[in-house]
Design a protein around this motif. Structure first.
Motif, PDB file in Angstrom:
ATOM      1  N   VAL A  20      48.651  86.708  35.124  1.00  0.00           N
ATOM      2  CA  VAL A  20      47.580  87.281  34.313  1.00  0.00           C
ATOM      3  C   VAL A  20      46.760  88.196  35.219  1.00  0.00           C
ATOM      4  CG1 VAL A  20      45.497  86.801  32.968  1.00  0.00           C
ATOM      5  CG2 VAL A  20      47.429  85.206  32.884  1.00  0.00           C
ATOM      6  N   GLU A  21      46.515  89.393  34.747  1.00  0.00           N
ATOM      7  CA  GLU A  21      45.657  90.278  35.518  1.00  0.00           C
ATOM      8  C   GLU A  21      44.739  91.041  34.569  1.00  0.00           C
ATOM      9  OE1 GLU A  21      47.572  93.332  37.817  1.00  0.00           O
ATOM     10  OE2 GLU A  21      45.829  93.460  39.147  1.00  0.00           O
ATOM     11  N   ALA A  22      43.452  90.942  34.842  1.00  0.00           N
ATOM     12  CA  ALA A  22      42.485  91.693  34.050  1.00  0.00           C
ATOM     13  C   ALA A  22      41.836  92.709  34.966  1.00  0.00           C
ATOM     14  CB  ALA A  22      41.433  90.758  33.479  1.00  0.00           C
ATOM     15  N   ARG A  23      41.739  93.952  34.500  1.00  0.00           N
ATOM     16  CA  ARG A  23      41.083  94.971  35.327  1.00  0.00           C
ATOM     17  C   ARG A  23      39.961  95.636  34.564  1.00  0.00           C
ATOM     18  NH1 ARG A  23      45.354  98.461  36.934  1.00  0.00           N
ATOM     19  NH2 ARG A  23      47.026  96.995  37.299  1.00  0.00           N
ATOM     20  N   GLY A  24      38.774  95.424  35.073  1.00  0.00           N
ATOM     21  CA  GLY A  24      37.602  96.122  34.541  1.00  0.00           C
ATOM     22  C   GLY A  24      37.347  95.861  33.073  1.00  0.00           C
ATOM     23  N   ILE A  25      37.586  94.610  32.618  1.00  0.00           N
ATOM     24  CA  ILE A  25      37.392  94.409  31.179  1.00  0.00           C
ATOM     25  C   ILE A  25      35.922  94.238  30.817  1.00  0.00           C
ATOM     26  CG2 ILE A  25      39.705  93.608  30.569  1.00  0.00           C
ATOM     27  CD1 ILE A  25      38.647  90.794  30.479  1.00  0.00           C
ATOM     28  N   GLY A  26      35.588  94.769  29.663  1.00  0.00           N
ATOM     29  CA  GLY A  26      34.232  94.695  29.127  1.00  0.00           C
ATOM     30  C   GLY A  26      34.314  94.314  27.666  1.00  0.00           C
ATOM     31  N   PRO A  67      39.382  90.849  20.899  1.00  0.00           N
ATOM     32  CA  PRO A  67      39.808  92.099  21.535  1.00  0.00           C
ATOM     33  C   PRO A  67      38.755  92.583  22.542  1.00  0.00           C
ATOM     34  CG  PRO A  67      39.452  92.396  19.160  1.00  0.00           C
ATOM     35  CD  PRO A  67      39.095  90.987  19.464  1.00  0.00           C
ATOM     36  N   TYR A  68      39.208  92.983  23.733  1.00  0.00           N
ATOM     37  CA  TYR A  68      38.253  93.519  24.713  1.00  0.00           C
ATOM     38  C   TYR A  68      38.029  94.996  24.436  1.00  0.00           C
ATOM     39  CZ  TYR A  68      42.860  94.381  26.830  1.00  0.00           C
ATOM     40  OH  TYR A  68      44.166  94.729  27.035  1.00  0.00           O
ATOM     41  N   ASP A  69      36.886  95.507  24.879  1.00  0.00           N
ATOM     42  CA  ASP A  69      36.529  96.898  24.572  1.00  0.00           C
ATOM     43  C   ASP A  69      36.953  97.864  25.673  1.00  0.00           C
ATOM     44  OD1 ASP A  69      35.211  95.715  22.425  1.00  0.00           O
ATOM     45  OD2 ASP A  69      33.275  95.699  23.447  1.00  0.00           O
ATOM     46  N   HIS A  70      36.878  97.412  26.914  1.00  0.00           N
ATOM     47  CA  HIS A  70      37.222  98.291  28.035  1.00  0.00           C
ATOM     48  C   HIS A  70      38.199  97.585  28.942  1.00  0.00           C
ATOM     49  CE1 HIS A  70      33.666 100.561  26.956  1.00  0.00           C
ATOM     50  NE2 HIS A  70      32.971  99.440  27.013  1.00  0.00           N
ATOM     51  N   GLY A  71      38.853  98.370  29.792  1.00  0.00           N
ATOM     52  CA  GLY A  71      39.718  97.807  30.818  1.00  0.00           C
ATOM     53  C   GLY A  71      41.068  97.394  30.259  1.00  0.00           C
TER      54      GLY A  71
END
Ligand SMILES: Nc1ncnc2c1ncn2[C@@H]1O[C@H](COP(=O)(O)OP(=O)(O)OP(=O)(O)O)[C@@H](O)[C@H]1O
Ligand SMILES: [Mg+2]
Lengths: 232, 276
Positions: B23-29, B73-77
């Motif tokens: 799992v990798e999340a990058r810069g999520i907002g 749902p994430y908005d960014h990243g």
């Protein structure tokens, strides 16, 4: 006094009325129950697309007397090229009218299922269709049997209104007998008894269904051998 | 950058992608209306890694897990599961929401356990476990039940297989929920406060199952208030506050020598509550 012989002489009219009331109500309720489910499922699956139209439909049903709907279908239909037999107009009217009420009953049932149960299903890869048919509908059915039974009873009683658009149902044929024999009490009492029997049948059916849908007793699915290497 | 064609199916063995995060999340907002709940979160889970997420109430821990699973749902990243973008697709240089079936396929390696179990009450414990095996994996009733019993045995509940959730204790319900998730052979498990809804005496049995999972090499992200458990089982602890990751590191470091003032405060409050 109460003239049983009179009822015996007019039995054909009464039975014909009973038959018409039964099949028209049966088909009308079938339409109501199934169209209601479709409406509720549409509203649930895509509130953006269907939420408003379905809500309007529900309000329309609640805000219009069944009799007016029947008049519209039977007398108003021909002016838009819709020529319905009185019986079919009756089935359609009861069906469309009942569907609005059933849509609300189903919606209440669906809404009382915690959202988390569906999230759990989604996380397991269960499709929305399977989530609907295997998780939501079985639980919803249990919840809606009592209010659904009640609604069916109301529809059967309101079906007496189809006599006004000239369907030879129980109510209309009772009136015919009254007009022919000038005896008021016997025909109407007989008919009341028959309505009550139909309704009692629906109520019993509802109770039976409620019992059937309740949780079964714990099953003992552990078979010998399978639990031999149970976790220590 | 994860390669666009680094496709790994759920049947791939864990070791094939060793070194690559599952799992990798990058810069999520993520915002709910005006309220920014997650900002610029980076998060990685390596194979067999156990990460505990701690933080005060409302800091965004649940929202983080839910975004990593695309329940929200994430908005960014970007969130990648096994190198594949979760929830969105690039189409003609534009990012669009992926179809539901695509989302399901990408998150297939993820199993989730919720604070309130979310078992299906009209199904027995065994049926809760076999439902997805039958509907999703297409197993016959027989095969699904054999597999389901094996999962229930793994959480020590084989003898409760025929019981409905209403007749199980909270700890048992949670263990059934774990078995249900395990049945789909996830490569990574998310737990959102799995013991917070339980009576204190039932917490241990659930934590024991999770310890066993960690021991067996399961990759896990666990939101928890059980600091003792985190200290013992986690490879890494992540501290969140106000939608950001403030500190992250091995539990010894984080608990003994917290660098940020907010973590020090958080730990002090926790100690005060648990020592009195
Ligand atoms: N669906 C939602 N709509 C609006 N606001 C939300 C929603 N879900 C969460 N929030 C808000 O987002 C913030 C973070 O919530 P979240 O549940 O992620 O926190 P948490 O760290 O899990 O807290 P807790 O320890 O209490 O579970 C809170 O302020 C919460 O009120
Ligand atoms: Mg939370």
């Amino acid at each position: 006094m109460f003239d049983l012989a009179l009822l015996w002489e007019t039995r054909e009219l009464i039975l014909q009325g009973l038959w018409n009331t039964v099949w028209i109500c049966f088909l009308g309720c079938l339409v109501a129950v199934s169209l209601g489910l479709v409406l509720a499922a549409l509203r649930l699956s895509s509130p953006r697309l269907f939420g408003y139209p379905v809500a309007c439909y529900v309000e329309l049903c609640r805000g219009t007397p069944l009799l007016v709907l029947l008049f519209l279908l039977y007398y108003g239909g021909p002016s838009i090229g819709l020529l319905l037999d009185a019986e079919i107009a009756g089935v359609t009217g009861i069906g469309l009218y009942g569907a609005g009420y059933f849509a609300e009953i189903y919606r209440g049932g669906f809404k009382s299922i915690p959202k988390g149960q569906l999230e759990a299903a989604r996380m397991l890869g269960i499709s929305p269709w399977h989530a609907l048919t295997r998780i939501q509908i079985p639980q919803m059915l249990r919840l809606i049997v009592p209010p659904g039974t009640n609604q069916l009873i109301i529809l059967v009683k309101e079906s007496a209104l189809i006599s006004i658009i000239s369907v030879d149902d129980l109510t209309k044929n009772a009136t015919t007998i009254v007009n022919q024999t000038f005896n008021v009490i016997e025909p109407y009492l007989a008919v009341a008894l028959l309505y009550w029997m139909i309704i009692e049948l629906i109520a019993r059916g509802g109770y039976a269904l409620e019992k059937r849908l309740a949780n079964r007793q714990p099953r003992h699915v552990v078979r010998q051998g399978e639990s031999a290497h149970a976790h220590g | 950058m994860p390669m666009a064609d680094a496709v790994t199916t759920p049947t791939t063995t864990p070791h094939q992608t060793h070194g690559e995060p599952i799992v990798e999340a990058r810069g999520i907002g993520k915002s709910f209306g005006e309220l920014e709940v997650l900002s610029d979160i980076d998060f990685r889970l390596e194979p067999s890694e156990v990460v505990c997420v701690i933080g005060p109430s409302g800091s965004g821990k649940s929202t983080l897990l839910r975004c990593l699973a695309f329940l929200e749902p994430y908005d960014h990243g970007s969130v990648y599961i096994d190198g594949q973008l979760l929830g969105y697709e690039e189409r003609g240089g534009m990012r669009v929401r992926a179809r539901e079936s695509r989302v399901d396929a990408v998150r297939a390696p993820v199993g989730m356990v919720f604070q309130h179990f979310h078992l299906w009450p009209h199904r027995t414990a065994l049926e809760n476990v076999t439902e997805a095996l039958r509907l999703v994996n297409g197993l016959s009733r027989r095969d699904a039940e054999a597999e389901g019993m094996a999962m229930l045995e793994r959480v020590g509940l084989a003898e409760r297989a025929g019981h409905f959730p209403e007749s199980l204790s909270g700890g048992q319900k949670q263990r059934v929920a774990i078995a249900r998730a395990l049945a789909m052979q996830p490569r990574v498990m998310f737990f959102d406060e799995p013991t917070s809804a339980l009576d204190p005496e039932l917490v241990g049995e659930v934590l024991d199952v999770m310890k066993q999972l960690a021991h067996d090499g399961m990759t896990m992200a666990i939101v928890t208030h059980e600091m003792g458990f985190a200290a013992k089982v986690a490879d890494r602890v992540v501290f969140m506050d106000q939608g950001r990751i403030i500190e992250s590191g091995p539990p010894e470091t984080l608990f003994r020598t917290p660098r940020s003032e907010r973590l020090q405060q958080f730990l002090n409050t926790w100690r005060e509550r648990h020592i009195d």
